[in-house]
Design a protein around this motif. Structure first.
Motif, PDB file in Angstrom:
ATOM      1  N   GLY A   1     -18.271  18.385  26.202  1.00 43.56           N
ATOM      2  CA  GLY A   1     -17.644  18.819  27.439  1.00 43.56           C
ATOM      3  C   GLY A   1     -18.139  20.194  27.871  1.00 43.56           C
ATOM      4  N   LEU A   2     -18.289  21.106  26.909  1.00 44.32           N
ATOM      5  CA  LEU A   2     -18.799  22.437  27.226  1.00 44.32           C
ATOM      6  C   LEU A   2     -20.267  22.378  27.662  1.00 44.32           C
ATOM      7  CD1 LEU A   2     -17.148  24.481  24.327  1.00 44.32           C
ATOM      8  CD2 LEU A   2     -16.535  24.526  26.757  1.00 44.32           C
ATOM      9  N   VAL A   3     -21.033  21.493  27.012  1.00 44.00           N
ATOM     10  CA  VAL A   3     -22.437  21.327  27.420  1.00 44.00           C
ATOM     11  C   VAL A   3     -22.510  20.817  28.855  1.00 44.00           C
ATOM     12  CG1 VAL A   3     -24.534  19.976  27.038  1.00 44.00           C
ATOM     13  CG2 VAL A   3     -23.332  20.990  25.091  1.00 44.00           C
ATOM     14  N   LEU A   4     -21.710  19.810  29.180  1.00 48.88           N
ATOM     15  CA  LEU A   4     -21.703  19.275  30.547  1.00 48.88           C
ATOM     16  C   LEU A   4     -21.263  20.326  31.557  1.00 48.88           C
ATOM     17  CD1 LEU A   4     -20.227  15.700  29.973  1.00 48.88           C
ATOM     18  CD2 LEU A   4     -22.556  16.262  30.698  1.00 48.88           C
ATOM     19  N   LYS A   5     -20.294  21.142  31.185  1.00 47.57           N
ATOM     20  CA  LYS A   5     -19.830  22.200  32.088  1.00 47.57           C
ATOM     21  C   LYS A   5     -20.955  23.171  32.423  1.00 47.57           C
ATOM     22  CE  LYS A   5     -16.370  25.871  32.482  1.00 47.57           C
ATOM     23  NZ  LYS A   5     -15.248  26.574  31.794  1.00 47.57           N
ATOM     24  N   ARG A   6     -21.725  23.553  31.390  1.00 48.25           N
ATOM     25  CA  ARG A   6     -22.840  24.485  31.616  1.00 48.25           C
ATOM     26  C   ARG A   6     -23.948  23.831  32.441  1.00 48.25           C
ATOM     27  NH1 ARG A   6     -23.642  29.184  28.687  1.00 48.25           N
ATOM     28  NH2 ARG A   6     -21.882  29.794  27.362  1.00 48.25           N
ATOM     29  N   LEU A   7     -24.223  22.557  32.151  1.00 48.28           N
ATOM     30  CA  LEU A   7     -25.279  21.867  32.882  1.00 48.28           C
ATOM     31  C   LEU A   7     -24.912  21.673  34.347  1.00 48.28           C
ATOM     32  CD1 LEU A   7     -26.295  19.163  30.239  1.00 48.28           C
ATOM     33  CD2 LEU A   7     -27.639  21.154  30.935  1.00 48.28           C
ATOM     34  N   LEU A   8     -23.661  21.285  34.583  1.00 53.00           N
ATOM     35  CA  LEU A   8     -23.225  21.053  35.963  1.00 53.00           C
ATOM     36  C   LEU A   8     -23.152  22.347  36.765  1.00 53.00           C
ATOM     37  CD1 LEU A   8     -20.424  18.394  35.327  1.00 53.00           C
ATOM     38  CD2 LEU A   8     -22.684  18.007  36.336  1.00 53.00           C
ATOM     39  N   ALA A   9     -23.000  23.472  36.058  1.00 52.07           N
ATOM     40  CA  ALA A   9     -22.953  24.760  36.756  1.00 52.07           C
ATOM     41  C   ALA A   9     -24.286  25.115  37.410  1.00 52.07           C
ATOM     42  CB  ALA A   9     -22.543  25.863  35.779  1.00 52.07           C
ATOM     43  N   SER A  10     -25.351  24.425  37.002  1.00 48.31           N
ATOM     44  CA  SER A  10     -26.682  24.723  37.555  1.00 48.31           C
ATOM     45  C   SER A  10     -26.993  23.920  38.814  1.00 48.31           C
ATOM     46  CB  SER A  10     -27.748  24.440  36.495  1.00 48.31           C
ATOM     47  OG  SER A  10     -27.790  23.055  36.174  1.00 48.31           O
ATOM     48  N   ARG A  11     -26.015  23.163  39.332  1.00 50.00           N
ATOM     49  CA  ARG A  11     -26.285  22.324  40.507  1.00 50.00           C
ATOM     50  C   ARG A  11     -26.625  23.140  41.754  1.00 50.00           C
ATOM     51  NH1 ARG A  11     -21.151  18.466  40.754  1.00 50.00           N
ATOM     52  NH2 ARG A  11     -20.196  20.456  40.129  1.00 50.00           N
ATOM     53  N   ASN A  12     -26.151  24.391  41.798  1.00 56.13           N
ATOM     54  CA  ASN A  12     -26.420  25.215  42.976  1.00 56.13           C
ATOM     55  C   ASN A  12     -27.854  25.721  43.036  1.00 56.13           C
ATOM     56  OD1 ASN A  12     -23.737  24.963  43.807  1.00 56.13           O
ATOM     57  ND2 ASN A  12     -23.088  26.725  42.581  1.00 56.13           N
ATOM     58  N   ASP A  13     -28.544  25.618  41.909  1.00 58.78           N
ATOM     59  CA  ASP A  13     -29.950  26.027  41.856  1.00 58.78           C
ATOM     60  C   ASP A  13     -30.810  24.771  41.752  1.00 58.78           C
ATOM     61  OD1 ASP A  13     -32.506  26.897  41.182  1.00 58.78           O
ATOM     62  OD2 ASP A  13     -31.773  28.628  40.063  1.00 58.78           O
ATOM     63  N   PRO A  14     -31.499  24.375  42.818  1.00 55.50           N
ATOM     64  CA  PRO A  14     -32.268  23.117  42.799  1.00 55.50           C
ATOM     65  C   PRO A  14     -33.294  23.056  41.672  1.00 55.50           C
ATOM     66  CG  PRO A  14     -32.069  23.945  45.033  1.00 55.50           C
ATOM     67  CD  PRO A  14     -31.548  25.032  44.134  1.00 55.50           C
ATOM     68  N   GLU A  15     -33.934  24.179  41.364  1.00 56.64           N
ATOM     69  CA  GLU A  15     -34.958  24.181  40.313  1.00 56.64           C
ATOM     70  C   GLU A  15     -34.343  23.948  38.939  1.00 56.64           C
ATOM     71  OE1 GLU A  15     -38.645  24.238  38.587  1.00 56.64           O
ATOM     72  OE2 GLU A  15     -38.102  24.150  40.712  1.00 56.64           O
ATOM     73  N   GLN A  16     -33.244  24.644  38.644  1.00 57.05           N
ATOM     74  CA  GLN A  16     -32.560  24.443  37.363  1.00 57.05           C
ATOM     75  C   GLN A  16     -31.955  23.046  37.271  1.00 57.05           C
ATOM     76  OE1 GLN A  16     -29.692  27.452  36.476  1.00 57.05           O
ATOM     77  NE2 GLN A  16     -31.192  29.111  36.371  1.00 57.05           N
ATOM     78  N   TRP A  17     -31.381  22.564  38.382  1.00 57.48           N
ATOM     79  CA  TRP A  17     -30.725  21.261  38.365  1.00 57.48           C
ATOM     80  C   TRP A  17     -31.730  20.136  38.144  1.00 57.48           C
ATOM     81  CZ3 TRP A  17     -26.711  18.861  37.100  1.00 57.48           C
ATOM     82  CH2 TRP A  17     -26.407  17.599  37.589  1.00 57.48           C
ATOM     83  N   ARG A  18     -32.953  20.337  38.609  1.00 60.05           N
ATOM     84  CA  ARG A  18     -33.990  19.326  38.395  1.00 60.05           C
ATOM     85  C   ARG A  18     -34.223  19.098  36.898  1.00 60.05           C
ATOM     86  NH1 ARG A  18     -39.566  19.337  37.980  1.00 60.05           N
ATOM     87  NH2 ARG A  18     -39.615  21.623  38.197  1.00 60.05           N
ATOM     88  N   HIS A  19     -34.155  20.155  36.108  1.00 63.10           N
ATOM     89  CA  HIS A  19     -34.329  20.027  34.664  1.00 63.10           C
ATOM     90  C   HIS A  19     -33.021  19.630  33.962  1.00 63.10           C
ATOM     91  CE1 HIS A  19     -38.391  21.653  34.826  1.00 63.10           C
ATOM     92  NE2 HIS A  19     -37.946  22.644  35.586  1.00 63.10           N
ATOM     93  N   ALA A  20     -31.894  20.046  34.538  1.00 69.74           N
ATOM     94  CA  ALA A  20     -30.604  19.818  33.872  1.00 69.74           C
ATOM     95  C   ALA A  20     -30.032  18.436  34.153  1.00 69.74           C
ATOM     96  CB  ALA A  20     -29.604  20.885  34.315  1.00 69.74           C
ATOM     97  N   ARG A  21     -30.474  17.798  35.227  1.00 62.77           N
ATOM     98  CA  ARG A  21     -29.877  16.522  35.622  1.00 62.77           C
ATOM     99  C   ARG A  21     -30.072  15.451  34.550  1.00 62.77           C
ATOM    100  NH1 ARG A  21     -31.460  14.731  41.421  1.00 62.77           N
ATOM    101  NH2 ARG A  21     -33.542  14.877  40.448  1.00 62.77           N
TER     102      ARG A  21
END
Length: 325
Positions: A208-228
């Motif tokens: 759950g904590l991992v998902l929280k950190r990963l989802l927090a990167s959605r506002n940055d398109p470059e980070q979200w591309r790797h985190a998705r």
């Protein structure tokens, strides 16, 4: 409902037989066995040729693979016993040894899946206060502790003396246990359920904590591309853990209470409890086919080795198809 006469005290006293319809389960167990033995032997070969002992997660994955192989090797004994086609001594061996190996492997796997989840959270959090948890020496110490703890709980089920019962086609393993054996069996189930609840809490909190950190990167398109992709992987792993292990532990408590005669349901209820236990145990065994996917996604060395093998095979195939001049 099938009943057989018992020879223990009165030949006219009916005996409740709960395991006389195991053919569908056995077919599924055979399919799982064939898939698992192929996938885990490939995983073993890859680990032998790519093992990196400088990362704690690889220590946990290798121990998980060891537990999976033990469980896979125990499945043929269970299938033969459930079908009632094995000799009597073979059935007794399964109840005393290979059935216990199934549960040893199950709980060892649960622990190491928990460690993998915690390790993934440690990698993302990058907290210096928790750095020692990711040390290889700590991982090895925890691995030894897990094996010793589970063996301490389970091995008495192998070692405690059993009683003589008349030979029959369908044997319920609990019928072999003396009173002390039934009491220890009930205690072992209780202790393992407590361990499972603690492990599950750790898995759900970590993921759950991992998902929280990963989802927090959605506002940055470059980070979200790797985190998705990582988000999808963690979600699937969590869902698979819940599906494989939670239903079994929901059913296991009332089934064990009936086994140890703490409660005395009628024969039809016993049969329903047994079928529910076997159905959920099949879900547990399915993790044997899912764990090799974990090795691929969570071990960089494993992933690189697999890609190298496929690249070399593709290059050889391409070279063989080039026409000679």
């Amino acid at each position: 409902m099938m009943t057989l006469p018992t020879n223990s005290t009165d030949d006219t006293l009916p005996q409740c037989v709960v395991n006389d319809q195991m053919e569908p389960f056995s077919v599924l167990y055979i399919l799982v066995f064939l898939t698992s033995i192929a996938a885990n032997l490939v995983a073993l070969w890859v680990f032998i040729h790519s093992y990196n002992d400088k990362k704690s997660i690889n220590v946990y994955l290798v121990n998980l693979l060891t537990a999976d192989l033990l469980l896979t090797l125990a499945l043929p004994f269970k299938v033969a016993k459930d079908l009632g086609v094995s000799p009597w001594g073979f059935m007794v061996f399964h109840c005393q040894v290979s059935a216990v190996v199934v549960y040893i492997s199950m709980y060892v796997s649960i622990f190491f899946l928990t460690f993998v989840s915690i390790d993934c959270y440690m990698q993302i959090s990058q907290s210096s206060r928790l750095f020692r948890i990711q040390e290889v020496g700590f991982a090895r110490l925890m691995s030894v502790t897990v094996w010793l703890l589970v063996l301490l709980i389970m091995v008495p089920n192998m070692a405690l003396p059993i009683q003589d019962v008349p030979e029959r086609k369908f044997l319920s393993c609990s019928k072999l246990k003396q009173e002390v054996g039934l009491h220890w069996h009930g205690l072992a189930v209780f202790l393992c359920t407590i361990l499972f609840l603690n492990a599950s809490t750790a898995v759900l909190v970590s993921n759950g904590l991992v998902l929280k950190r990963l989802l927090a990167s959605r506002n940055d398109p470059e980070q979200w591309r790797h985190a998705r992709r990582a988000t999808v992987n963690v979600t699937v792993v969590t869902a698979a853990y819940v599906v494989c292990f939670v239903p079994y532990h929901v059913v296991r408590t009332p089934y064990t209470l009936a086994q140890t005669e703490v409660i005395t349901p009628d024969c039809q209820t016993k049969r329903h409890l047994f079928l529910a236990k076997e159905s959920t145990l099949l879900l547990v065994v399915l993790h044997l086919c899912l764990d090799p996917v974990l090795y691929y996604y969570f071990s960089k060395a494993f992933r690189q080795r697999v890609r190298e093998v496929f690249r070399s095979r593709r290059s050889r195939r391409d070279s063989n198809t080039i026409p000679s001049q």
